[in-house]
Design an enzyme around this catalytic site. Structure first.
Site, PDB file in Angstrom:
ATOM      1  N   ASP A  32      13.695  19.383 -45.456  1.00 34.89           N
ATOM      2  CA  ASP A  32      12.812  20.468 -46.222  1.00 34.89           C
ATOM      3  C   ASP A  32      11.281  19.724 -46.401  1.00 34.89           C
ATOM      4  O   ASP A  32      10.763  19.928 -47.593  1.00 34.89           O
ATOM      5  CB  ASP A  32      13.274  21.010 -47.198  1.00 34.89           C
ATOM      6  CG  ASP A  32      14.759  21.405 -47.028  1.00 34.89           C
ATOM      7  OD1 ASP A  32      15.121  21.913 -46.226  1.00 34.89           O
ATOM      8  OD2 ASP A  32      15.323  21.029 -48.066  1.00 34.89           O
ATOM      9  N   GLU A 217      14.531  32.309 -44.884  1.00 40.92           N
ATOM     10  CA  GLU A 217      14.490  31.562 -46.153  1.00 40.92           C
ATOM     11  C   GLU A 217      13.186  30.526 -45.819  1.00 40.92           C
ATOM     12  O   GLU A 217      12.318  30.643 -44.872  1.00 40.92           O
ATOM     13  CB  GLU A 217      15.583  30.703 -46.245  1.00 40.92           C
ATOM     14  CG  GLU A 217      16.169  29.652 -45.090  1.00 40.92           C
ATOM     15  CD  GLU A 217      16.909  28.693 -45.330  1.00 40.92           C
ATOM     16  OE1 GLU A 217      17.415  28.527 -46.411  1.00 40.92           O
ATOM     17  OE2 GLU A 217      17.721  28.069 -44.267  1.00 40.92           O
TER      18      GLU A 217
END
Length: 674
Positions: A32, A217
């Protein structure tokens, strides 16, 4: 490729710097990656995947306990600043929740705000908290409470040109809201919604409109020109018994920071190996835009352990994004003197493959495998400007058979830079059989590209050959040529003589230094190898005939107190082992100095003459030790003195050191060396 589950993970306690291609973090799992530019550097704020500890119930799930931050000013060298926040430090979070997922960091008015999700002590799901610092690398101090109304994961913050900050997150869809100036509270009213379980929840922001159906997301929002971009991981297919679609990276555009949004399509397609997640950020640095994302490179059998990548991203004239194809090479201009992981190639011919060096420790990386003659790979954007003409290149290779590789500029037909000859057979008592083992081989550079270029490695023989890395090196400046008319030299502060006339080495048939008996040395040193060898005061470049060899004299200043004869032979001669070296230096003495002693050391045996008289011999197989041998007391006469030496060695690395000591054993430094 397969991999054993890694049970331990290296976590550095001190800052770590590594030169890297993709992945850009190479000693630990990280995912991420949010990239931000602060203080003219790129800072990378990823989550930190770790193997599940015993107190974490789901061994097959994401497990994250803390955050690191990495920085780089060239996108090649990344410094790990260590842990900036851990789950035990968060007052409102579960101290053993292992739920510190994708974060973000922004700067406002000289203060850095770090946004992160975590499982709260009270309630279910995720909350988003804020930690602050005075520097982008922390340390960060968390607020006592999370942001009220932000229930979900993957926070992203955009500070618009007018100073207004917006926060986006994933929770009940992708949501967005304004932040107050304090950067820790939502600026718009919250609302209460009823959940299916009969519970009520206070939520903020609004759901972003115009996005496609399907799981979404990880929102990342940025502005380019007048366009706002909402980018996000998106699953574009339906799950069936036979199909489990994975995440793409997708985007939408708007003229407003909170939409509505116009969905445009894909930034990056699904990972080819089936890694389920992808998560990203997009940043501009020095006029170029970059996409940071993750992949499970080091953990192909378990896609909850991931690693950050970086690739270039470009835009069409209308602002839409050109789909990014993931690369192994990554980004940044690689200095040639850095380690180049050649398996992270830019392009490759059919049949070249890669595999882990060690499947039990995948952080050791990969190697490239050639199977047939003519196969090649290229590695682009290498900066050769720091190489000198005497540079060389090393490669780590493994082969079952003798063979060769050529290193070329640009492509498989480019100019030859170097040739590697791979010899795996045992060739004598000083080498052992290296068949099928990693060995390091070195080759001089015959051509060096100007500036930045691609390099191409070509397999020149049939049979499997593996290559791990390349590294270019400038030879240390062991010697500096003495130009005609140069001012006299002086001994260094310790008295060592550094200016010499050295003759290119004379070949000797020496298999072992055990033969260096006094008798053998007397016979060797008394031979006549070239004309006038005991009377010549040579000139730079002057040549002599020694048997079948034609050898030249070189006027040189040594960079070291110990004169590296082996390195001299590497550069100016062809005989590095089994060598006889001749050295001459001319010493101008300002006055008669009686009672001095010649002190010398040599690797191998040596003999020394002052003004035609033998004054010292170091017999036997010796290591170079300063003042290893001392002459009897002698006189340095006023005016010209000529010191000659001969050093002989077999398989060792020859060098020597010479100085004069006065009657009090102090170095003599007031000499002029011509």
């Amino acid at each position: 490729m397969s991999m054993k589950k890694i049970l331990t993970l290296l976590v550095l306690a001190t800052p770590f710097i590594a030169a890297a291609q993709n992945p850009v973090v190479r000693d630990q799992f990280a995912a991420d990656p949010t990239a931000r530019v602060f203080n003219n550097k790129v800072y990378l704020y990823p989550s930190h995947d770790i193997p599940a500890p015993d107190d974490f119930a789901r061994k097959d799930w994401f497990c994250m306990a803390d955050y690191h931050v990495f920085s780089s000013d060239d996108l090649i060298d990344w410094q790990d600043h260590g842990v900036i926040l851990s789950q035990e430090q968060v007052p409102w979070g579960q101290p053993r929740g292992y739920s510190m997922w994708a974060p973000d960091c922004v700067e406002k008015n000289g203060k850095y705000y770090f946004y992160f999700p975590n499982a709260p002590r009270q309630g279910r799901g995720f909350s988003v908290g804020v930690a602050t610092a005075d520097r982008p690398e922390g340390p960060f101090s968390p607020e006592t409470e999370p942001i009220r109304g932000v229930m979900g994961i993957d926070p992203c913050v955009l500070i618009d040109r007018d100073g207004q900050a917006y926060i986006y997150w994933s929770g009940m869809g992708i949501r967005g809201a304004r932040l107050k100036d304090n950067m820790t509270e939502l600026a718009d009213p919250l609302e209460t919604v009823s959940l299916r379980q009969g519970e009520n929840m206070t939520v903020g922001g609004k759901q972003m409109e115009g996005l496609p159906e399907g799981f979404k997301e990880g929102p990342f929002v940025f502005r380019r020109g007048d366009w706002y971009y909402l980018t996000f991981p998106w699953v574009r297919g339906q799950k069936t018994e036979d199909n489990n679609p994975t995440e793409t990276l997708a985007y939408a555009m708007s003229k407003s920071p909170l939409g509505p949004w116009d969905f445009k399509g894909i930034i990056m397609a699904e990972h080819a190996n089936g890694c389920w997640t992808n998560h990203h950020s997009i940043v501009e640095y020095h006029g170029q835009w970059y996409l940071f994302y993750h992949h499970n490179d080091y953990s192909p059998a378990f896609d909850k352990n991931r690693s950050p990548h970086a690739d270039l991203i470009t835009f069409r004239p209308d602002g839409t994004i050109v789909e990014v194809k993931p690369t192994l090479r990554g980004v940044g201009i690689m200095p040639a003197t850095h380690r180049i992981d050649i398996d992270r190639f830019s392009s490759v011919s059919l049949g070249v493959t890669t595999d882990f060096i060690d499947t039990a420790n995948t952080f050791r990386g990969w190697h490239a495998i050639f199977a047939q003659k003519g196969q090649w790979l290229t590695f682009d954007q290498v900066d050769f400007s720091m190489l000198r003409e005497d540079a060389y290149v090393t490669a780590a290779v493994k082969a079952q058979q003798n063979g060769s590789l050529t290193l070329r500029e640009g492509n498989a037909k480019g100019k030859v830079m170097a040739r590697f000859d791979i010899r795996v057979e045992s060739t004598g008592q000083f080498r052992r059989d290296q068949r099928g083992q990693w060995i390091s081989i070195t080759a001089p550079l015959t051509y060096i590209p100007a500036g930045t270029a691609a390099l191409c490695l070509v397999n020149e023989t049939d049979g499997q050959t593996s290559v791990d890395r390349l590294q270019f090196k400038n030879r240390p400046r062991y010697f500096t040529p003495v130009v005609a008319g140069a001012a006299p030299s002086q001994p260094d502060e310790a008295g060592f003589i550094r200016r010499w006339m050295l003759l290119e080495p004379i070949k000797q048939d020496i298999r072992s230094n055990v033969i260096f008996t006094n008798t053998w040395l007397r016979e060797t040193f008394s031979k006549t190898y070239f004309k006038d060898q005991m009377t010549i005061v040579p000139r730079d470049g002057q040549k002599v005939k020694a048997g079948k060899q034609t050898l030249a004299w070189h006027a040189l200043d040594s960079e070291n107190y110990n004169v590296k004869l082996f390195r001299f032979a590497e550069k100016w001669g062809q005989q590095t082992y089994g060598s006889l070296f001749w050295a001459v230096t001319v010493i101008d003495c300002p006055e008669d100095i009686p009672g001095v002693r010649l002190a010398a050391g040599s690797n191998g045996a040596s003999i020394w003459w002052l003004n035609g008289e033998e004054v010292l011999m170091l017999e036997g197989d010796r290591r170079m030790v300063e003042d290893d041998g001392m002459s009897a007391r002698l006189t340095l006469k006023k005016g010209r003195n000529i010191l000659r030496g001969a050093v002989v060695n077999g398989p060792g690395l020859s060098d020597m050191c010479v100085r004069f000591l006065d009657e009090n054993n102090q170095p003599i430094t007031n000499l002029h060396i011509q």
